[in-house]
Design an enzyme around this catalytic site. Structure first.
Site, PDB file in Angstrom:
ATOM      1  N   ILE A  94     132.411  42.151 104.707  1.00 29.02           N
ATOM      2  CA  ILE A  94     132.300  42.823 103.413  1.00 29.02           C
ATOM      3  C   ILE A  94     131.593  44.155 103.644  1.00 29.02           C
ATOM      4  O   ILE A  94     130.393  44.186 103.904  1.00 29.02           O
ATOM      5  CB  ILE A  94     131.504  42.014 102.363  1.00 29.02           C
ATOM      6  CG1 ILE A  94     132.082  40.624 102.156  1.00 29.02           C
ATOM      7  CG2 ILE A  94     131.495  42.787 101.030  1.00 29.02           C
ATOM      8  CD1 ILE A  94     131.327  39.786 101.121  1.00 29.02           C
ATOM      9  N   ASP A  95     132.327  45.233 103.569  1.00 27.67           N
ATOM     10  CA  ASP A  95     131.712  46.552 103.606  1.00 27.67           C
ATOM     11  C   ASP A  95     131.453  46.950 102.158  1.00 27.67           C
ATOM     12  O   ASP A  95     132.390  47.147 101.389  1.00 27.67           O
ATOM     13  CB  ASP A  95     132.625  47.572 104.282  1.00 27.67           C
ATOM     14  CG  ASP A  95     131.942  48.911 104.424  1.00 27.67           C
ATOM     15  OD1 ASP A  95     130.789  48.932 104.882  1.00 27.67           O
ATOM     16  OD2 ASP A  95     132.556  49.933 104.068  1.00 27.67           O
ATOM     17  N   ASP A 125     131.695  49.807 110.194  1.00 22.25           N
ATOM     18  CA  ASP A 125     131.894  50.581 108.969  1.00 22.25           C
ATOM     19  C   ASP A 125     133.045  51.573 109.094  1.00 22.25           C
ATOM     20  O   ASP A 125     133.661  51.937 108.091  1.00 22.25           O
ATOM     21  CB  ASP A 125     130.621  51.375 108.622  1.00 22.25           C
ATOM     22  CG  ASP A 125     129.421  50.500 108.345  1.00 22.25           C
ATOM     23  OD1 ASP A 125     129.579  49.482 107.661  1.00 22.25           O
ATOM     24  OD2 ASP A 125     128.315  50.837 108.825  1.00 22.25           O
ATOM     25  N   THR A 163     128.384  45.266 100.720  1.00 24.61           N
ATOM     26  CA  THR A 163     127.751  44.008 100.296  1.00 24.61           C
ATOM     27  C   THR A 163     126.819  44.216  99.107  1.00 24.61           C
ATOM     28  O   THR A 163     126.775  43.382  98.195  1.00 24.61           O
ATOM     29  CB  THR A 163     126.980  43.373 101.465  1.00 24.61           C
ATOM     30  OG1 THR A 163     127.892  43.015 102.502  1.00 24.61           O
ATOM     31  CG2 THR A 163     126.248  42.119 101.019  1.00 24.61           C
ATOM     32  N   ASP A 184     134.172  44.001 109.747  1.00 24.07           N
ATOM     33  CA  ASP A 184     133.149  43.956 108.705  1.00 24.07           C
ATOM     34  C   ASP A 184     133.678  43.036 107.611  1.00 24.07           C
ATOM     35  O   ASP A 184     134.638  43.380 106.922  1.00 24.07           O
ATOM     36  CB  ASP A 184     132.877  45.352 108.149  1.00 24.07           C
ATOM     37  CG  ASP A 184     131.603  45.398 107.316  1.00 24.07           C
ATOM     38  OD1 ASP A 184     131.160  44.332 106.854  1.00 24.07           O
ATOM     39  OD2 ASP A 184     131.056  46.499 107.127  1.00 24.07           O
ATOM     40  N   GLU A 197     130.034  42.159 112.260  1.00 26.49           N
ATOM     41  CA  GLU A 197     128.715  42.516 111.728  1.00 26.49           C
ATOM     42  C   GLU A 197     127.737  41.344 111.700  1.00 26.49           C
ATOM     43  O   GLU A 197     126.579  41.496 112.063  1.00 26.49           O
ATOM     44  CB  GLU A 197     128.839  43.101 110.312  1.00 26.49           C
ATOM     45  CG  GLU A 197     127.490  43.489 109.741  1.00 26.49           C
ATOM     46  CD  GLU A 197     127.565  44.138 108.382  1.00 26.49           C
ATOM     47  OE1 GLU A 197     126.529  44.673 107.948  1.00 26.49           O
ATOM     48  OE2 GLU A 197     128.637  44.116 107.762  1.00 26.49           O
TER      49      GLU A 197
END
Length: 269
Positions: free
Chosen positions: A87-88, A213, A90, A85, A68
């Site tokens: 941090i999915d 995601d 954030t 990702d 990402e």
């Protein structure tokens, strides 16, 4: 084919990234920035992704990486690809609100082979390897067998950058409130998919999503016995920005509801 080494690398990367994320739990250290409207990035995202890439590249230096914060593709490269990702969720993390996840997927020749989602706040590790089932903290998981919408809990996500279809979305959201047990919006699509996989949600739908995601969570759903579609009932959900997941009955229900509340041309990109 055995993908144990890929799973081992994904697990190592996720656990080390989670420790980095926890070290930024003090909001003052985050230095929150905007990539776009309501699209946040923090120092924790950057540091987490850096560690993940370091581990993956150290083990599989020739593989493609779609991440990402540092790399992007408009379509899936051929061969071996990691989709990451850091941090999915954030926005949740930036506000100190669980849930937020590390999501790491390995795809080969256009198909998901390994998926791992680590929910940091509660130390939940979901993972799957193709044809080997899905697991939560080492225990086998399965989708819900509930087939009636009125007895089902549905997961979704609110669009936060692409608001073009928000009126249609809110119309469907109202219908979901009436036709199901309820709707939940935790704020992490990766975790939402895992909730489908372990039977907490009977179904899930959302639009405006990116490959990182859904790349890992989708395999976890499939290996738990579930189905994943785009809104038109096809397979263009990785880059198509629209996804439905659940057991067969709930996927059929959600596909029908989407068709009722959105124009045909809005179902696919």
């Amino acid at each position: 084919m055995n993908y144990s080494e890929e799973l081992k690398a994904a697990r190592k990367a996720a656990l080390e990234a989670a420790e980095i994320i926890r070290s930024f739990s003090n909001k003052k250290a985050l230095e929150i920035k905007l990539k776009g409207k309501n699209d946040l990035v923090t120092k924790a995202d950057i540091a987490s992704e850096k560690k993940i890439l370091e581990i993956i590249r150290g083990e599989f230096s020739d593989d493609h990486i779609l991440a990402e914060e540092s790399s992007n593709y408009s379509s899936l490269p051929r061969g071996r690809v990691w989709i990451i990702d850091p941090i999915d969720g954030t926005t949740n993390f930036a506000h100190g609100f669980p849930v937020y996840c590390v999501s790491i997927a390995f795809w080969e020749d256009g198909e998901p082979k390994v998926g791992l989602v680590y929910e940091v706040a509660n130390s939940e590790e979901f993972y799957a390897v193709v044809n080997e089932g899905a697991y939560l903290n080492g225990e086998r998981i399965f989708i819900s067998e509930t087939s009636e919408p009125k007895s089902s809990l549905i997961g979704t996500g609110f669009p936060y950058t692409d608001l073009e279809l928000v009126d249609n979305y809110l119309s469907m959201f109202k219908a979901m409130m009436d036709k199901t047990h309820g709707v939940r919006r935790p704020g992490s699509a990766a975790w939402d998919l895992c909730n489908v996989a372990c039977g907490r949600f009977e179904g899930f739908y959302e639009y405006g999503l990116s490959p990182w995601d859904v790349a890992a969570g989708s395999l976890i759903v499939k290996e738990a016995g579930g189905l994943v579609y785009d809104w038109a009932g096809g397979n263009n959900w990785l880059f198509g920005r629209r996804i439905i997941a659940g057991n067969e009955a709930l996927c059929d229900f959600l596909k029908n509801e989407v068709a009722l509340h959105f124009k045909e041309e809005d179902l696919v990109i």
